[in-house]
Design a protein around this motif. Structure first.
Motif, PDB file in Angstrom:
ATOM      1  N   GLU A   6      43.352  38.234  36.426  1.00  0.00           N
ATOM      2  CA  GLU A   6      43.658  39.159  37.514  1.00  0.00           C
ATOM      3  C   GLU A   6      43.305  40.577  37.115  1.00  0.00           C
ATOM      4  O   GLU A   6      43.340  40.941  35.941  1.00  0.00           O
ATOM      5  CB  GLU A   6      45.157  39.122  37.857  1.00  0.00           C
ATOM      6  CG  GLU A   6      45.684  37.780  38.290  1.00  0.00           C
ATOM      7  CD  GLU A   6      46.504  37.132  37.211  1.00  0.00           C
ATOM      8  OE1 GLU A   6      47.354  36.286  37.520  1.00  0.00           O
ATOM      9  OE2 GLU A   6      46.287  37.471  36.031  1.00  0.00           O
ATOM     10  N   SER A   7      43.023  41.377  38.110  1.00  0.00           N
ATOM     11  CA  SER A   7      42.814  42.804  37.890  1.00  0.00           C
ATOM     12  C   SER A   7      43.222  43.539  39.152  1.00  0.00           C
ATOM     13  O   SER A   7      43.243  42.955  40.244  1.00  0.00           O
ATOM     14  CB  SER A   7      41.352  43.102  37.553  1.00  0.00           C
ATOM     15  OG  SER A   7      40.504  42.691  38.603  1.00  0.00           O
ATOM     16  N   GLY A   8      43.573  44.831  38.984  1.00  0.00           N
ATOM     17  CA  GLY A   8      43.872  45.654  40.140  1.00  0.00           C
ATOM     18  C   GLY A   8      45.317  46.110  40.267  1.00  0.00           C
ATOM     19  O   GLY A   8      45.657  46.801  41.219  1.00  0.00           O
ATOM     20  N   GLY A  10      48.942  48.099  39.206  1.00  0.00           N
ATOM     21  CA  GLY A  10      49.194  49.483  38.841  1.00  0.00           C
ATOM     22  C   GLY A  10      50.413  50.044  39.520  1.00  0.00           C
ATOM     23  O   GLY A  10      51.250  49.312  40.052  1.00  0.00           O
ATOM     24  N   LEU A  11      50.498  51.367  39.480  1.00  0.00           N
ATOM     25  CA  LEU A  11      51.614  52.108  40.070  1.00  0.00           C
ATOM     26  C   LEU A  11      51.145  52.757  41.360  1.00  0.00           C
ATOM     27  O   LEU A  11      50.080  53.394  41.392  1.00  0.00           O
ATOM     28  CB  LEU A  11      52.086  53.172  39.087  1.00  0.00           C
ATOM     29  CG  LEU A  11      53.152  54.164  39.569  1.00  0.00           C
ATOM     30  CD1 LEU A  11      54.449  53.430  39.872  1.00  0.00           C
ATOM     31  CD2 LEU A  11      53.364  55.250  38.522  1.00  0.00           C
ATOM     32  N   VAL A  12      51.942  52.607  42.401  1.00  0.00           N
ATOM     33  CA  VAL A  12      51.576  53.167  43.699  1.00  0.00           C
ATOM     34  C   VAL A  12      52.840  53.624  44.408  1.00  0.00           C
ATOM     35  O   VAL A  12      53.922  53.072  44.181  1.00  0.00           O
ATOM     36  CB  VAL A  12      50.805  52.116  44.537  1.00  0.00           C
ATOM     37  CG1 VAL A  12      51.679  50.930  44.860  1.00  0.00           C
ATOM     38  CG2 VAL A  12      50.215  52.722  45.781  1.00  0.00           C
ATOM     39  N   GLN A  13      52.702  54.614  45.257  1.00  0.00           N
ATOM     40  CA  GLN A  13      53.844  55.074  46.038  1.00  0.00           C
ATOM     41  C   GLN A  13      54.063  54.174  47.241  1.00  0.00           C
ATOM     42  O   GLN A  13      53.130  53.522  47.739  1.00  0.00           O
ATOM     43  CB  GLN A  13      53.606  56.507  46.507  1.00  0.00           C
ATOM     44  CG  GLN A  13      53.715  57.543  45.392  1.00  0.00           C
ATOM     45  CD  GLN A  13      53.704  58.960  45.932  1.00  0.00           C
ATOM     46  OE1 GLN A  13      53.108  59.237  46.972  1.00  0.00           O
ATOM     47  NE2 GLN A  13      54.346  59.874  45.226  1.00  0.00           N
ATOM     48  N   ALA A  14      55.283  54.149  47.720  1.00  0.00           N
ATOM     49  CA  ALA A  14      55.602  53.368  48.914  1.00  0.00           C
ATOM     50  C   ALA A  14      54.686  53.792  50.062  1.00  0.00           C
ATOM     51  O   ALA A  14      54.431  54.983  50.256  1.00  0.00           O
ATOM     52  CB  ALA A  14      57.064  53.569  49.294  1.00  0.00           C
ATOM     53  N   GLY A  15      54.207  52.794  50.767  1.00  0.00           N
ATOM     54  CA  GLY A  15      53.268  53.053  51.852  1.00  0.00           C
ATOM     55  C   GLY A  15      51.823  52.973  51.432  1.00  0.00           C
ATOM     56  O   GLY A  15      50.921  52.969  52.280  1.00  0.00           O
ATOM     57  N   GLY A  16      51.592  52.901  50.136  1.00  0.00           N
ATOM     58  CA  GLY A  16      50.231  52.857  49.615  1.00  0.00           C
ATOM     59  C   GLY A  16      49.639  51.460  49.642  1.00  0.00           C
ATOM     60  O   GLY A  16      50.254  50.510  50.144  1.00  0.00           O
ATOM     61  N   SER A  17      48.436  51.362  49.077  1.00  0.00           N
ATOM     62  CA  SER A  17      47.693  50.102  49.086  1.00  0.00           C
ATOM     63  C   SER A  17      47.170  49.779  47.692  1.00  0.00           C
ATOM     64  O   SER A  17      46.932  50.677  46.875  1.00  0.00           O
ATOM     65  CB  SER A  17      46.503  50.194  50.052  1.00  0.00           C
ATOM     66  OG  SER A  17      46.919  50.456  51.361  1.00  0.00           O
ATOM     67  N   LEU A  18      46.984  48.493  47.454  1.00  0.00           N
ATOM     68  CA  LEU A  18      46.347  48.012  46.238  1.00  0.00           C
ATOM     69  C   LEU A  18      45.541  46.775  46.597  1.00  0.00           C
ATOM     70  O   LEU A  18      45.858  46.069  47.560  1.00  0.00           O
ATOM     71  CB  LEU A  18      47.367  47.639  45.164  1.00  0.00           C
ATOM     72  CG  LEU A  18      48.032  48.752  44.368  1.00  0.00           C
ATOM     73  CD1 LEU A  18      49.125  48.161  43.475  1.00  0.00           C
ATOM     74  CD2 LEU A  18      47.021  49.523  43.543  1.00  0.00           C
ATOM     75  N   ARG A  19      44.530  46.507  45.787  1.00  0.00           N
ATOM     76  CA  ARG A  19      43.735  45.294  45.980  1.00  0.00           C
ATOM     77  C   ARG A  19      43.602  44.572  44.653  1.00  0.00           C
ATOM     78  O   ARG A  19      43.152  45.153  43.663  1.00  0.00           O
ATOM     79  CB  ARG A  19      42.352  45.632  46.521  1.00  0.00           C
ATOM     80  CG  ARG A  19      41.501  44.417  46.869  1.00  0.00           C
ATOM     81  CD  ARG A  19      40.205  44.878  47.492  1.00  0.00           C
ATOM     82  NE  ARG A  19      39.389  43.777  47.988  1.00  0.00           N
ATOM     83  CZ  ARG A  19      38.208  43.443  47.493  1.00  0.00           C
ATOM     84  NH1 ARG A  19      37.718  44.112  46.465  1.00  0.00           N
ATOM     85  NH2 ARG A  19      37.513  42.444  48.019  1.00  0.00           N
ATOM     86  N   PHE A  20      43.995  43.316  44.649  1.00  0.00           N
ATOM     87  CA  PHE A  20      43.867  42.474  43.473  1.00  0.00           C
ATOM     88  C   PHE A  20      42.608  41.631  43.553  1.00  0.00           C
ATOM     89  O   PHE A  20      42.199  41.211  44.629  1.00  0.00           O
ATOM     90  CB  PHE A  20      45.026  41.491  43.366  1.00  0.00           C
ATOM     91  CG  PHE A  20      46.314  42.080  42.921  1.00  0.00           C
ATOM     92  CD1 PHE A  20      47.499  41.595  43.419  1.00  0.00           C
ATOM     93  CD2 PHE A  20      46.351  43.104  42.001  1.00  0.00           C
ATOM     94  CE1 PHE A  20      48.711  42.123  43.001  1.00  0.00           C
ATOM     95  CE2 PHE A  20      47.555  43.633  41.587  1.00  0.00           C
ATOM     96  CZ  PHE A  20      48.739  43.142  42.095  1.00  0.00           C
ATOM     97  N   SER A  21      42.068  41.366  42.379  1.00  0.00           N
ATOM     98  CA  SER A  21      41.016  40.366  42.258  1.00  0.00           C
ATOM     99  C   SER A  21      41.462  39.342  41.230  1.00  0.00           C
ATOM    100  O   SER A  21      42.174  39.675  40.280  1.00  0.00           O
ATOM    101  CB  SER A  21      39.704  41.004  41.788  1.00  0.00           C
ATOM    102  OG  SER A  21      39.218  41.921  42.723  1.00  0.00           O
ATOM    103  N   CYS A  22      41.036  38.117  41.421  1.00  0.00           N
ATOM    104  CA  CYS A  22      41.310  37.045  40.448  1.00  0.00           C
ATOM    105  C   CYS A  22      40.015  36.293  40.245  1.00  0.00           C
ATOM    106  O   CYS A  22      39.549  35.596  41.150  1.00  0.00           O
ATOM    107  CB  CYS A  22      42.402  36.137  40.956  1.00  0.00           C
ATOM    108  SG  CYS A  22      42.669  34.678  39.922  1.00  0.00           S
ATOM    109  N   ALA A  23      39.442  36.448  39.083  1.00  0.00           N
ATOM    110  CA  ALA A  23      38.171  35.801  38.770  1.00  0.00           C
ATOM    111  C   ALA A  23      38.423  34.545  37.954  1.00  0.00           C
ATOM    112  O   ALA A  23      39.134  34.580  36.944  1.00  0.00           O
ATOM    113  CB  ALA A  23      37.276  36.756  37.998  1.00  0.00           C
ATOM    114  N   ALA A  24      37.839  33.457  38.388  1.00  0.00           N
ATOM    115  CA  ALA A  24      38.008  32.177  37.712  1.00  0.00           C
ATOM    116  C   ALA A  24      36.777  31.865  36.876  1.00  0.00           C
ATOM    117  O   ALA A  24      35.649  32.094  37.301  1.00  0.00           O
ATOM    118  CB  ALA A  24      38.229  31.069  38.731  1.00  0.00           C
ATOM    119  N   SER A  25      37.002  31.347  35.700  1.00  0.00           N
ATOM    120  CA  SER A  25      35.892  30.953  34.844  1.00  0.00           C
ATOM    121  C   SER A  25      36.235  29.648  34.143  1.00  0.00           C
ATOM    122  O   SER A  25      37.391  29.259  34.057  1.00  0.00           O
ATOM    123  CB  SER A  25      35.596  32.038  33.801  1.00  0.00           C
ATOM    124  OG  SER A  25      36.707  32.233  32.961  1.00  0.00           O
TER     125      SER A  25
END
Length: 124
Positions: A6-8, A10-25
């Motif tokens: 997984e990557s992506g 972190g710390l964010v304020q309420a109301g904010g956005s984040l996007r995760f990625s999960c790379a399989a190998s």
């Protein structure tokens, strides 16, 4: 060796956005369902979202419906989790998981492979 990374987070304020990625190998996850789970301190791991390979049908926990979006790119062996309108209650370690088709999407026991987890902290 099968790995989900997984990557992506972190710390964010309420109301904010984040996007995760999960790379399989290590193998192709075509035909597998892919899911996201999370675990907050002193709480059990809980289902967040899942997506089927066959038709990319998606499932969401009620607590994230309308705010989170799961998607996948089979050609890249990658699954994503877009999170919007984040709340302090979303603070947790988020895990990517892969499992064979079938079984209840929201049950951790139906997933065979797990990522190492990535921390999300939402401040108020």
């Amino acid at each position: 060796q099968v790995q989900l990374v997984e990557s992506g987070g972190g710390l964010v304020q309420a109301g904010g956005s984040l996007r995760f990625s999960c790379a399989a190998s290590g193998r192709t996850f075509n035909y597998y369902k892919m899911g996201w789970f999370r675990q907050a301190p002193a709480k059990e791991r809980e289902f967040v979202a899942a997506i089927r390979w066959s038709d990319e049908y998606t499932y969401y926990a009620d607590s994230v419906k309308g705010r989170f979006t799961i998607s996948r790119d089979n050609a890249k062996n990658t699954v994503y989790l877009q999170m919007k309108s984040l709340k302090p209650g979303d603070t947790a370690i988020y895990y990517c998981a892969a499992g064979r088709p079938g079984g209840l999407q929201y049950l951790p026991s139906t997933y065979s492979y797990w990522g190492q987890g990535t921390q999300v902290t939402v401040s108020s």
